[in-house]
Design an enzyme around this catalytic site. Structure first.
Site, short mmCIF file in Angstrom:
data_model
loop_
_atom_site.label_atom_id
_atom_site.label_comp_id
_atom_site.label_asym_id
_atom_site.label_seq_id
_atom_site.Cartn_x
_atom_site.Cartn_y
_atom_site.Cartn_z
N LYS A 81 -17.15 66.44 -56.15
CA LYS A 81 -16.87 65.44 -57.19
C LYS A 81 -16.12 64.27 -56.58
CE LYS A 81 -14.88 65.11 -61.89
NZ LYS A 81 -14.12 65.80 -62.96
N SER A 90 -16.10 65.57 -67.72
CA SER A 90 -16.32 64.49 -66.79
C SER A 90 -17.09 64.89 -65.53
CB SER A 90 -14.98 63.90 -66.36
OG SER A 90 -14.24 64.83 -65.60
N SER A 109 -13.33 69.42 -68.57
CA SER A 109 -14.28 68.69 -67.71
C SER A 109 -15.06 69.55 -66.73
CB SER A 109 -13.57 67.59 -66.94
OG SER A 109 -13.30 66.50 -67.77
#
Lengths: 95, 493
Positions: free
Chosen positions: B78, B159, B183
């Protein structure tokens, strides 16, 4: 509690985010919707309740008072938008 | 020969050890899959050379009989994790071009364990969002599509939407995620994969771009529970560079996996039966309860009376912490600088931040600034932290009568991109089931458990006591073994 355009401009100034008058006007209902939502918390009786300070019991550690880092000026400055003579450079602040 | 991209973390690790294939073959297969999946927009930056270098090192080590925990396994990272020499942006324009000179603790641990990096995964900007629509680098498109033939592009969740899309599309066998209010779990549920947020403090936050520091936790996202256990073991561990890192040993979660729940009490919190919950979600939850019973667990109803106040408390605490953390983006030390002609230092700050932060990020910074400002601090921030204490107490009470909690992960299946962007509150409500465990710092996981009427994945969430990741993983495994979830998106990209 709710905000008006003047308050939005004041908050934006505190947060150092430029907003136009049109943007401030548009933000008023957006922020008030969110503030209206969070105001539900007023229904909760929190008298005598301590605010949470740590989610998992943990103690703050002390460490040896020794140098663990440093001597990496170039690495620190590597991503600066403007670096001069080994310093971060910013617009002149003293006339 | 097996299609290598069909294999998960454990299968790649084990096949590599047995000599079924080389690490280089694995890296090449996934690099090619990443390159051919641009339509998903899952990656902001591809790093095929990193994956190849790690693979070649693993192949050389194998020749002399040496294996690390993740030798031969490439991962997606990420874009919230700082990676040395590779752009790290938190999907924000304000950090475009920022190239860290250091490595986050979590990625350093993964790379030391032999893993390679396929690239930096797209995400909601500064991890603020539930649909991956706030990225400055464009939306991530879920690999899943509704079975109605309409082909509406769907949200991969957020997210960690690049992470979920990449794992679901099998262009990465596993990925890192971060979870502040859901998330990891919500995007895992939306895309039919597994993901675990460990106990707050298990994974070091050092080198992870900060959003809300008292809530942020890293964790793995992968195809199944075993893969999550393997990755979490590699990511966890005490780090003196993070003041809230827990100085506890890392259990061998993979070795401890067992889907036998005999003697376990599973709590069903009645407050999670929210009004207007789709009947498909209720049915899924009931199915999960039956799975738990079948695995030998006892089901008990519990009450978490402050559940409905978790979301409003979160939307004070998280923006407050964000407004403070994001003060560092000032155009001086790194990232964007926008200096209007003839402008002074203050003009530079406000122009840089107006230009660099996306709309949702600016909105949350303003909310956070307001609730922390003089005269409002007690009414908002102190009040929210008091409510947070009550939410944490609810869980402590629940642990008197149960060992784990079972709930749905999200109140719906994936929605279409654009469907909720006009109404921030509707978007925030996605996290209604995931936020309470975040506020209390508890380990929680989502596992896929079924499909809705449109053929889209639905997830169930398990929440455990502090440090009981093993219990969470085991109950997740019990669901996985019984749900038989084998659906995968058809390849259209």
């Amino acid at each position: 509690m709710s905000v008006d355009a003047a308050t939005v401009r004041k908050i934006a100034n505190l947060a150092r985010i430029a907003v136009s008058d049109a943007e401030a006007d548009a933000l008023v209902p957006e922020l008030n919707t969110i503030l209206g939502f969070v105001e539900q918390l007023g229904e909760v009786d929190t008298s005598g309740v301590a605010p949470l300070s740590a989610v998992i019991p943990n103690h703050l550690r002390m460490r040896e008072d020794v140098v663990t880092d440093g001597g990496i000026r170039d690495a620190v400055l590597a991503n600066a938008p403007q670096a001069e003579h080994g310093f971060f450079a910013v617009p002149k602040v003293i006339e | 020969m097996t299609n290598l991209t069909d294999l998960g973390v454990a299968a790649l690790r084990d096949g590599f050890r047995k000599g079924d294939f080389s690490a280089r073959e694995v890296a090449d297969a996934f690099n090619a899959a990443v390159a051919s999946a641009k339509a998903l927009n899952a990656f902001i930056v591809d790093t095929p050379d990193h994956a190849i270098a790690a693979a070649e090192a693993a192949d050389r080590a194998r020749a002399s009989g040496e294996f690390a925990a993740l030798s031969g396994v490439p991962l997606g990272i990420k874009d919230l994790f700082c990676t040395a020499g590779v752009q790290t942006t938190a999907a924000s324009h304000i950090l475009e071009g920022f190239t860290p000179t250091y490595e986050s603790t979590v990625t350093a641990k993964l790379f030391a364990a032999g893993a390679g990096m396929l690239g930096k995964l797209n995400m909601d900007q500064f991890a603020m969002g539930s649909s991956n629509e706030t990225s400055a680098f464009g939306n991530v498109v879920s690999p899943w599509r509704r079975s109605d033939g309409g082909n509406a592009p769907l949200a991969p969740g957020g997210s960690s939407g690049g992470s979920s899309a990449a794992v679901a599309a099998r262009i990465a066998p596993g990925a890192t995620g971060t979870d502040t209010g859901g998330s990891i779990r919500q995007p895992a549920a939306f895309t039919g994969i597994s993901g675990i947020k460990p106990t707050y403090g298990r994974c070091s936050r050092w080198g992870i771009v900060a959003f809300a520091s008292s809530l942020d936790q890293a964790g793995p996202m992968a195809r199944d529970v075993r893969d999550c256990a393997i990755l979490l073991e590699a990511m966890s561990g005490f780090d003196p560079k993070d003041s809230t890192s827990l100085d506890v040993s890392v259990p061998r979660w993979e070795a401890g996996l067992s889907g036998d729940l005999t003697g376990k009490r599973i709590g069903i919190p009645k407050e999670y039966r929210v009004e207007g919950m789709p009947s498909e979600i209720e049915a899924l939850w009931d199915k999960g309860i039956a799975f738990m019973r079948d695995a030998g667990a006892e089901i008990v109803e519990v009450s978490l009376p402050h559940t409905r106040y978790a979301l409003p408390a979160y939307y004070i605490i998280a923006p407050a912490e964000a407004s403070s953390n994001l003060a560092r983006y000032d155009g001086v030390r790194y990232g964007l600088r926008d200096l209007p002609d003839g402008g002074n230092l203050a003009d530079m700050y406000s122009a840089t931040r107006a230009d660099g932060f996306g709309k949702e990020v600016r909105r949350r910074i303003l909310i956070g600034t307001y609730v922390l400002s003089a005269g409002y601090y007690d009414a908002y921030y102190t009040k929210a932290q008091q409510v947070r204490t009550l939410i944490a107490r609810d869980f402590e009470q629940a642990w008197q009568s149960c060992d784990l909690l079972l709930t749905p992960t999200a109140p719906s299946a994936a929605f279409a991109l654009g469907e909720k962007t006009a109404d921030p509150l509707a978007m925030y409500l996605n996290d209604v089931f995931t936020v309470p465990a975040s506020l209390a710092g508890l380990p929680a996981m989502s596992v896929p458990a079924g499909l809705d009427g449109q053929g889209l994945p639905l997830g169930l969430q398990l929440i455990g006591r502090p440090l009981d990741e093993q219990g969470v993983l085991n109950a997740g495994l019990a669901i996985e073994e019984r749900a038989g979830f084998s659906a995968r998106p058809g390849q259209w990209w």
